[in-house]
Design a protein around this motif. Structure first.
Motif, PDB file in Angstrom:
ATOM      1  N   SER A 295      14.108  -9.366 -26.235  1.00 22.17           N
ATOM      2  CA  SER A 295      13.803  -9.756 -24.853  1.00 22.17           C
ATOM      3  C   SER A 295      15.009  -9.634 -23.934  1.00 22.17           C
ATOM      4  O   SER A 295      15.015 -10.166 -22.839  1.00 22.17           O
TER       5      SER A 295
ATOM      6  N   SER B 130       3.945 -13.562 -28.061  1.00 26.88           N
ATOM      7  CA  SER B 130       3.876 -13.587 -29.524  1.00 26.88           C
ATOM      8  C   SER B 130       3.764 -15.055 -29.884  1.00 26.88           C
ATOM      9  O   SER B 130       3.690 -15.899 -28.996  1.00 26.88           O
TER      10      SER B 130
ATOM     11  N   ARG C 263       7.052 -16.538 -28.431  1.00 25.71           N
ATOM     12  CA  ARG C 263       7.655 -15.956 -27.231  1.00 25.71           C
ATOM     13  C   ARG C 263       6.593 -15.713 -26.172  1.00 25.71           C
ATOM     14  O   ARG C 263       5.456 -15.353 -26.483  1.00 25.71           O
TER      15      ARG C 263
ATOM     16  N   VAL D 206      11.659 -18.199 -25.475  1.00 28.81           N
ATOM     17  CA  VAL D 206      11.603 -18.056 -26.932  1.00 28.81           C
ATOM     18  C   VAL D 206      11.800 -19.421 -27.553  1.00 28.81           C
ATOM     19  O   VAL D 206      12.695 -20.175 -27.153  1.00 28.81           O
TER      20      VAL D 206
ATOM     21  N   ASP E 182      13.165 -12.400 -31.483  1.00 28.05           N
ATOM     22  CA  ASP E 182      12.474 -12.338 -30.191  1.00 28.05           C
ATOM     23  C   ASP E 182      13.466 -12.329 -29.038  1.00 28.05           C
ATOM     24  O   ASP E 182      13.256 -11.652 -28.034  1.00 28.05           O
TER      25      ASP E 182
END
Lengths: 415, 415
Positions: free
Chosen positions: A206, A376, A379, A345, A202
């Motif tokens: 990102s 997510s 995240r 994250v 992640d």
């Protein structure tokens, strides 16, 4: 005897002096009783120089020939590293991607590894030699030279580590590891001693530039522990490993940001099934990598669709989206490249549902407006104005208790 | 449809502009209805730059790694040429030595071609494509990358021409052909329209730098006609072909000279069988290439042996010869690097026994002393003082009626 794969990027082998230092380190690792397989990138700016030369020669650059051109770079660095090792009395032998058995599909300039036939590397190791392998390159099932795309050398290293059952794949770079935030934005950012594959994935997605997404995916899928560390200070860096019970599971592990994307909005899209699919298929066909997608609830039979794409693809995205908008009777297409993404994250988010609320409050306190949100399980990403992103990163880093006590150390030349 | 192999050396593909010009010429040849296979060297000074880099990295340079390093050069030039051809709408495809099926022995940095498995080139030709092959390189029977040594790209071109049954192997360079003497020394030198393989061999061995000895040998052995011509003027150059009855067979075809060698003399060598053999075996074991050897008739039980070696090998030659002299009870070893060789080459000499006498008379008239003499059936070579060699070449060129009426044209940048 344990086997270690050591991967050295372009800045790590940037000149003759650096190559000798890398050779010293490989020799040292051998003296510690390890078997070593080395993977190298092209020296410094070689790839950029070759691309410029290609532009001078012809506007038409077949992908197969571009691969042939670029693979000259690792050839030079690996041969030189073998010479430096020979100078230290270490018996080293270089292998091209093809010789190392990196078999790929035929998708030139971004080939995927299908199989690793590492017989020659195993023979070299059995003979007590250090194999030095060209990163980034392979040979296709059609026997043509291929390259693996951006970050391809990391993928080569991980694939070899998996194939050879290495105990660790060490990724040497010009920073000392993975940090809780970009140390240039947050001077109090801390180096993480460990991070899970999922978090690293992640982070990489990102805006964390240390490791390429693809090599982390490959490492996770094959259970290869990664160790990200500096070839300038040689100190221990960050381990990227399977998540396990012993991990701290901080609610938030790191704050990432990314200013490389732009936002595109298509307004007044008729609310009929399949229209969004047609738009994103058309973008995929142009190899445009769409990241965040937000679609609001439909009002009056139409909806607005916003998404982010790399800034370099904005022009072609607007072209494709505008054509599609006319075709389906949608409204305007607007592009905005003054945006940035800021992400939290952390594996601990799974069990702490209040993280998004806190994030939004922190940003609100700073007077920072949120334009898009996507999440997510581990995240949360917000799109904000580009000029406010550093302020956002600093505030979030502080609010989630990530600030360290010492100044972060970043080795190597500035990039 | 006839097949032509076109080989372009380093100066012919020295920069982006030159690569585009070469692409134009290849495209033009295709439009004339020919199938074309291209062989390229590394761009300009690439090889020198890579060798300098290797020196910066390590004094120890294993031959296998040196080959890996140097073969990066042709990779770049051939990929760029394919792009330039693609830009002209010509479908071109690059092949490394390995991909082109150039199978060599394992003698790195000076490998010999054992076999050419040109299946992939034949397939590419059958598909209407122009194969662009990396010169100078091959793959050994041990599956390692090898190079063919100095002039190796010419050898690659001739080997491919032989394997593919080409009607001609065109060697493009920065001069317009083979001349009756070096035009920088003899302004009235004429370009030869044709020359036999045998004469070309003797010329190459006597200092004519246009073609490497080895590629001419290969061409003769396989009956491949060579056409040496300029990639700067593109005009017809010199054909190197089988000697036949239609040839003019001038008594003397050309005057060559060579200032790259030095003379070494071992005095007072005991007149016993096998001593000379031991000396020259010891030199061969050090890879020192001995050229002319002269031994005078023995007087008082001892003799003097003189020979020439490349100037770069003088120090090691003296070392080997001095050790040997002590061992066999010979006298002094003297080296002299202020000498030069001047040679007459011509197939007509076979039937004109007076040529040497004329040569010696011409040199005597000029007050030039002859220090060593060596002959073959179509060549006479004299060693003279280096400072008199240009005078010798000019006088012989005039005396044997070689002077032309026009000034010779030499294309390309000065080397």
């Amino acid at each position: 005897m344990g086997l270690v794969v050591q991967k050295f990027g372009g800045t790590s082998v940037g000149d003759a002096e650096r190559i000798r230092e890398v050779a010293d380190h490989v020799a040292r690792t051998r003296r510690q009783g390890k078997e070593v397989v080395v993977v190298v990138s092209a020296m410094g700016k070689t790839t950029d120089d070759l691309l410029r030369l290609a532009d001078d020669v012809s506007p038409v650059q077949p992908a197969r020939e571009l691969d042939m051109l670029l693979t000259a770079g690792e050839r030079v660095s690996m041969a030189l590293l073998c010479m430096a090792l020979a100078g230290l009395g270490v018996d080293a032998v270089s292998f091209t991607g093809s010789q190392a058995g990196i078999i790929t599909d035929t998708d030139h300039t971004r080939a995927r590894i299908l199989e690793v036939r590492a017989d020659r590397l195993r023979e070299a190791l059995a003979d007590g030699k250090v194999p030095v392998v060209a990163g980034f390159q392979g040979v296709s099932t059609a026997r043509d030279v291929t390259t693996l795309g951006r970050g391809g050398s990391d993928t080569t290293a991980v694939a070899l580590a998996a194939a050879l059952g290495a105990e660790v794949c060490e990724i040497y770079t010009d920073v000392t590891g993975v940090f809780t935030a970009d140390p240039r934005v947050v001077p109090t950012a801390r180096r993480l001693a460990r991070i899970s594959f999922e978090e690293m994935l992640d982070l990489a997605a990102s805006g964390g530039r240390v490791l390429q997404l693809r090599s982390v995916e490959f490492a996770r899928n094959h259970g290869v522990p990664l160790h990200v560390r500096s070839s300038f200070t040689w100190e221990p860096g960050t381990w990227v490993v399977e998540e396990d019970a012993s991990m701290e599971n901080a609610v938030v592990t790191a704050v990432a940001h990314d200013t490389s994307e732009a936002k595109v909005t298509v307004t007044g899209v008729p609310d009929r099934p399949g229209l969004a699919a047609r738009l994103f298929r058309a973008l995929a066909d142009r190899s445009i990598n769409v990241d965040m997608i937000v679609q609001n609830v439909s009002q009056h039979g139409t909806t607005d669709i916003s998404f982010t794409v790399p800034k370099v693809d904005v022009a072609s995205t607007v072209e494709v989206a505008s054509a599609m908008a006319r075709e389906i009777g949608a409204g305007e297409v607007a592009a905005d490249d003054c945006i940035a993404k800021v992400s939290l994250v952390g594996a601990g988010m799974r069990s702490h549902p209040g993280v998004s609320a806190t994030m939004f409050e922190v940003l609100a306190e700073q007077g920072i407006n949120i334009e898009m949100i996507s999440t997510s399980t581990i995240r949360i990403t917000c799109v904000v104005r580009a000029e406010q992103v550093e302020q956002a990163v600093q505030a979030l880093h502080r609010a989630f208790g990530l600030d360290g006590t010492e100044q972060a150390v970043v080795g190597g030349p500035s990039r």
